[in-house]
Design a protein around this motif. Structure first.
Motif, PDB file in Angstrom:
ATOM      1  N   VAL A   1       0.831  -1.202   0.000  1.00 15.05           N
ATOM      2  CA  VAL A   1       0.000   0.000   0.000  1.00 15.05           C
ATOM      3  C   VAL A   1       0.864   1.251   0.000  1.00 15.05           C
ATOM      4  CG1 VAL A   1      -1.566   1.379   1.413  1.00 15.05           C
ATOM      5  CG2 VAL A   1      -2.037  -1.030   1.050  1.00 15.05           C
ATOM      6  N   VAL A   2       1.873   1.265   0.881  1.00 21.03           N
ATOM      7  CA  VAL A   2       2.759   2.427   0.969  1.00 21.03           C
ATOM      8  C   VAL A   2       3.514   2.617  -0.347  1.00 21.03           C
ATOM      9  CG1 VAL A   2       4.737   3.420   2.168  1.00 21.03           C
ATOM     10  CG2 VAL A   2       2.972   2.207   3.466  1.00 21.03           C
ATOM     11  N   GLY A   3       3.959   1.506  -0.950  1.00 23.31           N
ATOM     12  CA  GLY A   3       4.649   1.591  -2.230  1.00 23.31           C
ATOM     13  C   GLY A   3       3.769   2.175  -3.310  1.00 23.31           C
ATOM     14  N   ILE A   4       2.530   1.682  -3.397  1.00 21.22           N
ATOM     15  CA  ILE A   4       1.586   2.240  -4.372  1.00 21.22           C
ATOM     16  C   ILE A   4       1.351   3.710  -4.084  1.00 21.22           C
ATOM     17  CG2 ILE A   4      -0.810   2.134  -5.172  1.00 21.22           C
ATOM     18  CD1 ILE A   4      -0.749  -0.872  -4.646  1.00 21.22           C
ATOM     19  N   ALA A   5       1.257   4.057  -2.799  1.00 21.03           N
ATOM     20  CA  ALA A   5       1.021   5.451  -2.419  1.00 21.03           C
ATOM     21  C   ALA A   5       2.143   6.359  -2.913  1.00 21.03           C
ATOM     22  CB  ALA A   5       0.878   5.570  -0.902  1.00 21.03           C
ATOM     23  N   PHE A   6       3.385   5.909  -2.822  1.00 22.06           N
ATOM     24  CA  PHE A   6       4.494   6.730  -3.303  1.00 22.06           C
ATOM     25  C   PHE A   6       4.445   6.887  -4.826  1.00 22.06           C
ATOM     26  CE2 PHE A   6       6.612   6.138   0.837  1.00 22.06           C
ATOM     27  CZ  PHE A   6       7.117   7.411   1.020  1.00 22.06           C
ATOM     28  N   TYR A   7       4.065   5.815  -5.527  1.00 19.97           N
ATOM     29  CA  TYR A   7       3.922   5.937  -6.983  1.00 19.97           C
ATOM     30  C   TYR A   7       2.772   6.877  -7.343  1.00 19.97           C
ATOM     31  CZ  TYR A   7       7.131   1.987  -7.538  1.00 19.97           C
ATOM     32  OH  TYR A   7       8.231   1.181  -7.516  1.00 19.97           O
ATOM     33  N   VAL A   8       1.659   6.757  -6.611  1.00 14.59           N
ATOM     34  CA  VAL A   8       0.521   7.642  -6.849  1.00 14.59           C
ATOM     35  C   VAL A   8       0.905   9.084  -6.556  1.00 14.59           C
ATOM     36  CG1 VAL A   8      -1.798   8.267  -6.042  1.00 14.59           C
ATOM     37  CG2 VAL A   8      -1.227   5.875  -6.442  1.00 14.59           C
ATOM     38  N   SER A   9       1.644   9.297  -5.468  1.00 12.15           N
ATOM     39  CA  SER A   9       2.062  10.656  -5.126  1.00 12.15           C
ATOM     40  C   SER A   9       2.980  11.234  -6.198  1.00 12.15           C
ATOM     41  CB  SER A   9       2.760  10.664  -3.765  1.00 12.15           C
ATOM     42  OG  SER A   9       4.010   9.983  -3.809  1.00 12.15           O
ATOM     43  N   THR A  10       3.843  10.401  -6.773  1.00 11.70           N
ATOM     44  CA  THR A  10       4.714  10.856  -7.853  1.00 11.70           C
ATOM     45  C   THR A  10       3.891  11.289  -9.055  1.00 11.70           C
ATOM     46  OG1 THR A  10       6.447   9.330  -7.141  1.00 11.70           O
ATOM     47  CG2 THR A  10       6.633  10.215  -9.365  1.00 11.70           C
ATOM     48  N   ALA A  11       2.893  10.479  -9.422  1.00 11.05           N
ATOM     49  CA  ALA A  11       2.036  10.820 -10.562  1.00 11.05           C
ATOM     50  C   ALA A  11       1.227  12.078 -10.286  1.00 11.05           C
ATOM     51  CB  ALA A  11       1.105   9.646 -10.875  1.00 11.05           C
ATOM     52  N   LEU A  12       0.730  12.213  -9.044  1.00 12.68           N
ATOM     53  CA  LEU A  12      -0.065  13.390  -8.704  1.00 12.68           C
ATOM     54  C   LEU A  12       0.780  14.658  -8.735  1.00 12.68           C
ATOM     55  CD1 LEU A  12      -2.318  12.083  -5.784  1.00 12.68           C
ATOM     56  CD2 LEU A  12      -3.029  12.716  -8.094  1.00 12.68           C
ATOM     57  N   VAL A  13       1.998  14.576  -8.218  1.00 11.76           N
ATOM     58  CA  VAL A  13       2.878  15.747  -8.236  1.00 11.76           C
ATOM     59  C   VAL A  13       3.180  16.158  -9.684  1.00 11.76           C
ATOM     60  CG1 VAL A  13       5.204  16.567  -7.715  1.00 11.76           C
ATOM     61  CG2 VAL A  13       3.893  15.362  -5.970  1.00 11.76           C
TER      62      VAL A  13
ATOM     63  N   LEU B   1       1.273  15.578 -12.279  1.00 18.72           N
ATOM     64  CA  LEU B   1       0.035  16.126 -12.824  1.00 18.72           C
ATOM     65  C   LEU B   1      -0.179  17.553 -12.355  1.00 18.72           C
ATOM     66  CD1 LEU B   1      -2.666  15.752 -14.329  1.00 18.72           C
ATOM     67  CD2 LEU B   1      -3.617  14.854 -12.182  1.00 18.72           C
ATOM     68  N   ILE B   2       0.012  17.785 -11.066  1.00 18.16           N
ATOM     69  CA  ILE B   2      -0.199  19.120 -10.504  1.00 18.16           C
ATOM     70  C   ILE B   2       0.815  20.109 -11.068  1.00 18.16           C
ATOM     71  CG2 ILE B   2      -0.050  20.458  -8.359  1.00 18.16           C
ATOM     72  CD1 ILE B   2      -1.303  17.991  -6.963  1.00 18.16           C
ATOM     73  N   ARG B   3       2.045  19.676 -11.268  1.00 20.42           N
ATOM     74  CA  ARG B   3       3.063  20.551 -11.859  1.00 20.42           C
ATOM     75  C   ARG B   3       2.694  20.941 -13.288  1.00 20.42           C
ATOM     76  NH1 ARG B   3       8.899  17.921 -11.086  1.00 20.42           N
ATOM     77  NH2 ARG B   3       9.547  19.917 -11.955  1.00 20.42           N
ATOM     78  N   ASN B   4       2.027  20.045 -13.995  1.00 24.35           N
ATOM     79  CA  ASN B   4       1.690  20.307 -15.395  1.00 24.35           C
ATOM     80  C   ASN B   4       0.446  21.159 -15.570  1.00 24.35           C
ATOM     81  OD1 ASN B   4       3.882  18.830 -16.410  1.00 24.35           O
ATOM     82  ND2 ASN B   4       2.736  16.899 -16.360  1.00 24.35           N
ATOM     83  N   VAL B   5      -0.505  21.069 -14.646  1.00 24.34           N
ATOM     84  CA  VAL B   5      -1.778  21.783 -14.835  1.00 24.34           C
ATOM     85  C   VAL B   5      -1.936  22.987 -13.910  1.00 24.34           C
ATOM     86  CG1 VAL B   5      -2.894  19.653 -15.601  1.00 24.34           C
ATOM     87  CG2 VAL B   5      -3.031  20.306 -13.182  1.00 24.34           C
TER      88      VAL B   5
END
Length: 567
Positions: free
Chosen positions: A500-512, A514-518
């Motif tokens: 779960v924590v591993g997936i969370a770090f990958y999700v956080s990377t994708a979200l960051v 995404l947020i940087r781009n939009v």
């Protein structure tokens, strides 16, 4: 797991649980029990001092020694953290299916030691790192291919060791006990030791790296790793070894295949129509499969040609045991609860790295002569978690039991953790709003890398709340999975929270990304951004996720309620 089923008889005779042959200790002493906790906790201490010593200061190392931009450094750290938390499932499968916990811990500790040696070389040999330059300077040169290869090879090997050891070692330790209450106490003190070791590493190792020498700091990590490995090997004569049972995932897949092949057969209601043998030798209590997920019950339904005259399986793809069917149902039931933890861990993953960037942009002085290392800021979370785990185990939980007559359940612990996590995000947003206001009042957003005249101590309250939340939900998750998972998947069970924590770090990377781009919330200089908006976003997501969790927890029924009462 055979070691669990025959633990009582084997332990009474001094045998190694899980082995069919008598393996008496030469001294006549029994294997397992609390004597093993010394070796497990000492091993955990050494390996966590080593692993946390390089991981917690990785962002600073990348920025200051390898000239990586700040947000890029956090993204690299996210990927590394994600990988470290995904790797345990590989170790768990190897432990449950092929090698056993002892060999998996030994091998992964060796990988960790090799990684630490290589990281030490990158810090001590100037040829293995780029020439230093001022942070933010346009004349900075990045690492060469050789330098990058050396760095990431060291990180990879150290990550394998750190990722696998934590949860496989937890399983090995829990397997030393037969009583679920003792297992619950073990998990509490295992994680107390875990956080205490990380505190030591964050205070001592990180200080050495920042104030004395990166090479010496990494060298101390390598030494701690070596000592931990030696202590673990010395305890071998006391451990109760689990016997690998073959891949449990194969039997789970067979349930689905068999159920699909028999999809058109009507389900009977009598127990005798279902297959209850275990590998053709041992037997479970003959019961009818439960009515939930009835479609899967067909996998255990006996039809013509499925069973030999001696009771063994004739066609492995068409017949499974009732226990295997119920094991798969257990995993299906627990999946929604497990999935809700992803958005519990994602905000923590983002907050951990962003807090380091905030600290780098704030006044970190404590008095005229001491400056808090930015990488050590997160030690507040570790201290808070360690203290509250001890308080919960020794005072709060016993008090709760006396007042209510019942023990607090793992699901209740996880739910309380959700609440504290949301609180920490809200506090983080408020603190960052104040920090940005001070930066704008002093026009610091126009100065690259400027330090905001605001003490980094302002970051402490949110980190304390995170720690309290982790003291509830982290051991609660591990205890839940260990209790509820099939006995053949105990190592996998303790690794589930890590996934779960591993997936969370990958999700956080994708979200960051995404947020940087939009948006413009996360520029290279956070003084010119809106990190507070990111935190508020996770407050909203946390509330939605908490509502989802409450529904899942309300609908979930414990598979081992008698064990839960014992806890």
């Amino acid at each position: 797991m055979e070691s669990q089923q025959s633990a009582g008889s084997n332990m009474d005779n001094g045998y190694v649980s899980g082995d069919n042959e008598a393996q008496m200790l030469s001294s006549g002493a029994k294997r397992g029990g609390w004597i093993t906790f010394f070796f497990v906790s000492a091993t955990l201490t050494g390996l966590m001092i080593a692993g946390w010593g390089w991981l917690t200061n990785l962002i600073v190392y990348l920025i200051e020694e390898f000239n990586v931009e700040s947000i890029d450094a956090t993204q690299i750290a996210n990927v590394v953290n994600g990988s470290i938390n995904m790797i345990p499932i590989i170790g768990a499968v190897l432990a449950d299916s092929f090698l056993g916990s002892f060999h998996v811990v030994s091998i992964s500790s060796g990988f960790s030691l090799l990684g630490m040696v290589l990281l030490t070389l990158t810090a001590t040999l100037s040829s293995l790192r780029p020439q230093q330059c001022e942070t933010g300077s346009s004349f900075c040169h990045g690492p060469s291919k050789l330098q990058s290869a050396s760095l990431y090879a060291g990180i990879t090997m150290a990550s394998i060791g750190l990722g696998v050891v934590r949860f496989t070692l937890a399983t090995l330790g829990a397997n030393q006990f037969d009583n679920p209450k003792d297992q619950g106490i073990f998990f509490n003190w295992f994680f107390f030791t875990f956080y205490a070791a990380c505190v030591i590493s964050s205070l001592v190792i990180v200080y050495v790296q920042d104030s004395i020498s990166w090479g010496l700091g990494f060298g101390l990590c390598a030494a701690a790793n070596f000592i931990g490995l030696i202590i673990f090997l010395l305890g071998n004569r006391f451990y109760r070894h689990d016997k690998p049972q073959g891949s449990p995932f194969t039997s789970l897949a067979r349930v689905i295949v068999a159920a699909v092949q028999k999809r058109n057969i009507l389900l009977p209601s009598e127990s005798k129509d279902y297959y209850h043998e275990q590998d053709g030798t041992s037997k479970t209590v003959a019961t009818t499969p439960k009515r939930s997920f009835r479609f899967l019950n067909r996998a255990a339904l006996k039809t013509e040609g499925d069973i030999h005259s001696d009771g063994s399986i004739a066609k492995s793809r068409r017949i499974c045991t009732v226990q295997q069917v119920e094991d798969l149902k257990t995993l299906i039931r627990i999946f929604p609860v497990w999935a809700s933890t992803v958005f519990l861990a994602t905000p923590i993953a983002i907050q951990t790295n962003m807090t380091v960037l905030q600290a780098l942009a704030m006044d970190r002085h404590l008095g005229p002569n001491f400056k808090i290392p930015a990488g050590s800021i997160v030690v507040v979370v570790l201290i808070s978690t360690a203290i509250f785990i001890a308080l919960l185990d020794r005072f709060l939980f016993p008090t709760w039991q006396k007042l209510t007559g019942r023990s607090i359940t793992p699901l209740q612990r996880i739910g309380i953790g959700h609440v504290f996590n949301i609180m920490s995000m809200a506090i983080s947003a408020l603190v960052e709003s104040r920090r940005l206001k001070i930066a704008h009042d002093h026009h610091l957003q126009e100065q690259q890398g400027a330090i905001v005249p605001m003490l980094s101590l302002w970051l402490f309250p949110q980190l304390v709340i995170v720690g309290i939340g982790e003291a509830f939900h982290f051991p609660g998750n591990v205890s839940l999975y260990y209790q509820e998972f099939p006995v053949s998947m105990k190592s996998t069970a303790t690794a589930m929270i890590s996934i779960v924590v591993g997936i969370a770090f990958y999700v956080s990377t994708a979200l960051v990304d995404l947020i940087r781009n939009v948006t413009r919330w996360l520029p290279a200089d956070i003084n010119d951004g809106r990190l507070d908006n990111l935190y508020w976003t996770f407050v909203v997501l946390g509330l939605l996720n908490f509502g989802y969790y409450l529904v899942c927890a309300k609908l979930y029924k414990y598979q081992n309620p008698e064990e839960e009462v014992e806890r």
